[in-house]
Write a protein that holds these residues in place. Structure first.
Motif, PDB file in Angstrom:
ATOM      1  N   CYS A  73       0.677  -1.194  -0.025  1.00 53.54           N
ATOM      2  CA  CYS A  73       0.007   0.108  -0.110  1.00 53.54           C
ATOM      3  C   CYS A  73       0.982   1.180  -0.046  1.00 53.54           C
ATOM      4  O   CYS A  73       0.327   2.318   0.025  1.00 53.54           O
ATOM      5  N   SER A  91      -8.114  -6.337   2.921  1.00 58.14           N
ATOM      6  CA  SER A  91      -7.857  -5.214   1.870  1.00 58.14           C
ATOM      7  C   SER A  91      -6.955  -4.453   2.171  1.00 58.14           C
ATOM      8  O   SER A  91      -6.269  -3.484   0.913  1.00 58.14           O
ATOM      9  N   ASP A 102     -12.721  -4.106   7.964  1.00 61.09           N
ATOM     10  CA  ASP A 102     -11.862  -4.068   6.693  1.00 61.09           C
ATOM     11  C   ASP A 102     -12.912  -3.202   5.711  1.00 61.09           C
ATOM     12  O   ASP A 102     -14.121  -3.119   5.647  1.00 61.09           O
ATOM     13  N   SER A 103     -12.316  -2.371   5.110  1.00 67.21           N
ATOM     14  CA  SER A 103     -12.797  -1.253   4.106  1.00 67.21           C
ATOM     15  C   SER A 103     -13.808  -2.035   3.305  1.00 67.21           C
ATOM     16  O   SER A 103     -14.522  -1.247   2.563  1.00 67.21           O
ATOM     17  N   ALA A 104     -13.336  -3.116   2.999  1.00 66.47           N
ATOM     18  CA  ALA A 104     -14.311  -3.855   1.801  1.00 66.47           C
ATOM     19  C   ALA A 104     -15.518  -4.003   2.306  1.00 66.47           C
ATOM     20  O   ALA A 104     -16.434  -4.206   1.550  1.00 66.47           O
TER      21      ALA A 104
END
Length: 85
Positions: free
Chosen positions: A9, A48, A75-77
């Motif tokens: 990232c 993610s 999780d941002s997902a």
């Protein structure tokens, strides 16, 4: 608490920024509630690579549906940008 830098990232922009309007399927019965992102940080402990939190959303001025529950440190997902147009 300090987040761990997510692998792969480096230099990537987060999928959400504070203030983004989102919906979440984390609480399926509240998937229609529009929430606002409060934070989104890199964290390798999530699939993610991003850990996110959102508020409880607001009550609907039209149908008077109450607020939902805040969604914290997931999780941002779990979030999708809301179509607020």
């Amino acid at each position: 608490m300090t987040s761990k830098k997510a692998k792969g990232c480096a230099g990537e922009s987060p999928p959400f920024i504070p203030g983004d309007s989102v919906v979440s399927y984390y609480h399926r019965d509240e998937s229609h509630v529009v929430r606002r992102i409060e934070m989104c940080v890199a964290d390798s402990g999530f699939g993610s690579g991003w850990r996110a939190s959102a508020d409880e959303g607001g009550s609907c001025p039209h149908c008077h549906r109450p607020n939902g529950r805040a969604v914290r440190n997931v999780d941002s997902a779990w979030f999708t940008k809301a179509n607020t147009e």
